[in-house]
Design an enzyme around this catalytic site. Structure first.
Site, mmCIF file in Angstrom:
data_model
loop_
_atom_site.group_PDB
_atom_site.id
_atom_site.type_symbol
_atom_site.label_atom_id
_atom_site.label_comp_id
_atom_site.label_asym_id
_atom_site.label_seq_id
_atom_site.Cartn_x
_atom_site.Cartn_y
_atom_site.Cartn_z
ATOM 1 N N GLY A 23 46.436 26.629 40.268
ATOM 2 C CA GLY A 23 45.349 28.102 39.812
ATOM 3 C C GLY A 23 46.036 29.198 40.840
ATOM 4 N N ASN A 25 47.248 32.043 39.581
ATOM 5 C CA ASN A 25 47.276 33.547 39.033
ATOM 6 C C ASN A 25 45.964 34.130 39.428
ATOM 7 O OD1 ASN A 25 46.086 31.207 36.885
ATOM 8 N ND2 ASN A 25 45.135 33.190 36.486
ATOM 9 N N GLY A 27 42.392 34.619 42.398
ATOM 10 C CA GLY A 27 41.408 34.503 43.501
ATOM 11 C C GLY A 27 42.248 33.789 44.776
ATOM 12 N N GLY A 29 44.180 31.224 44.935
ATOM 13 C CA GLY A 29 45.274 30.744 44.651
ATOM 14 C C GLY A 29 46.322 32.069 44.709
ATOM 15 N N TYR A 179 29.322 20.034 41.112
ATOM 16 C CA TYR A 179 30.524 20.708 42.016
ATOM 17 C C TYR A 179 30.648 20.170 43.637
ATOM 18 C CZ TYR A 179 32.643 24.579 44.608
ATOM 19 O OH TYR A 179 33.693 25.376 45.447
#
Length: 308
Positions: A23, A25, A27, A29, A179
């Site tokens: 991930g 790309n 936030g 990450g 979640y």
């Protein structure tokens, strides 16, 4: 001590290191990729969308042309994609210093992955469980390697129900229940992984971290809700940006004082914001019984047995 005040100025030079960020790309990450690359590491930005990955890479390179970033396709909702990524990585690299299990989805409507798993647990836990297992050999061959998994304060609301782990046919499903379960699973996995690494005298550590409450695109499934819009002004005051939110997992990845089985998060009120420090997860996350059950069930579901 691991609890000392820690800032980005203490990030060591990472020249010669190879780091994978799932991930990567957007936030948290994205901030991790940028930070590691600026410190000299070669960073694999694992992204579900090659297009989005290349755009994110270009943005970082524009600010620092010396950064070494490789975009590779990885869809954690697809076991075939995970296996293809692991194979491609091992064909091109002989070391993996840090595997950062960062990617995730949050509070989505009920859905399934390509392999039939409930999407949040399938992505946040099972996808990373499979990826880690497939990359374990190269991690073992890399001295002082680390596996960093991103959890959440939401783990405290999580419960494990092994009779209905994946909310079969939507039974009992709510976006937050799934979640929270997935984030509890992240911690159960990290602690059990460290116990097994210790048992086999492997020079790799497993660490967990959480960002507090960071301003990322994870909330896109609720940002249109009237109550979310009403709370937005307050949330902006009580949260921090993704660059600060990423600091606990960055510290977990690079601080020489970090030990296996530790958990990092912000030091502010209710761990919502602040500088990254050693924090505690709840009692449920340390359940040996649940950890073993989850491990065995995860191996069964993804069809991957860890070779320690």
């Amino acid at each position: 001590m691991a609890t000392q005040k820690w800032t980005t100025a203490q990030i060591p030079a990472l020249t010669g290191k190879t780091i994978v960020v799932t991930g990567g790309n957007s936030g948290l990450g994205y901030e991790c990729v940028k930070t590691f690359a600026q410190k000299g590491a070669e960073v694999i930005m694992a992204s579900r969308s090659i297009k989005n990955g290349k755009e994110a890479k270009a943005k970082i390179i524009a600010g620092d042309p010396s950064c070494k970033i490789v975009v590779m396709e990885l869809d954690l909702m697809d076991l075939t994609s995970i296996k293809n990524f692991a194979t491609a990585f091992k064909n091109h690299y002989s070391q993996l210093d840090v595997l950062m299990n960062n990617a995730g989805i949050m509070t989505t409507p009920y859905n399934k992955t390509k392999d039939g798993f409930e999407s949040q647990i399938g992505t946040n836990h099972l996808g990373h469980f499979a990826l880690t297992g497939l990359l374990l050999k190269i991690l073992k061959l890399t001295p002082n390697s680390r596996i960093v998994t991103t959890s959440s304060m939401a783990h405290k609301q999580g419960t494990m129900d092994f009779s209905n782990l994946l909310f079969d046919k939507g039974k009992g499903y709510t976006p937050i229940k799934s979640y929270s379960r997935s984030k509890l699973a992240n911690l159960l996995f990290t602690y059990e992984l460290q116990r097994r690494l210790n048992a086999h005298n492997i020079n790799t550590i497993a660490v967990a971290a959480h960002p507090g409450v960071a301003q990322t695109n994870l909330a896109r499934h609720i940002d249109g809700k009237w109550w979310f819009k009403l709370m937005l002004p307050l949330l902006k005051v009580m949260t921090h940006d993704s660059a600060h939110g990423a600091l606990p997992q960055i510290r977990a990845a690079v601080d020489h004082n970090v030990k296996g089985g530790e958990y990092y998060g912000p030091n502010g009120l209710y761990e919502m914001t602040g500088i990254p420090v050693l924090v505690k997860s709840n009692k449920a996350s340390h359940s040996l019984i649940d950890a073993i059950k989850l491990w065995e069930k995860s191996e069964e579901l993804v069809g991957i047995t860890y070779n320690f």
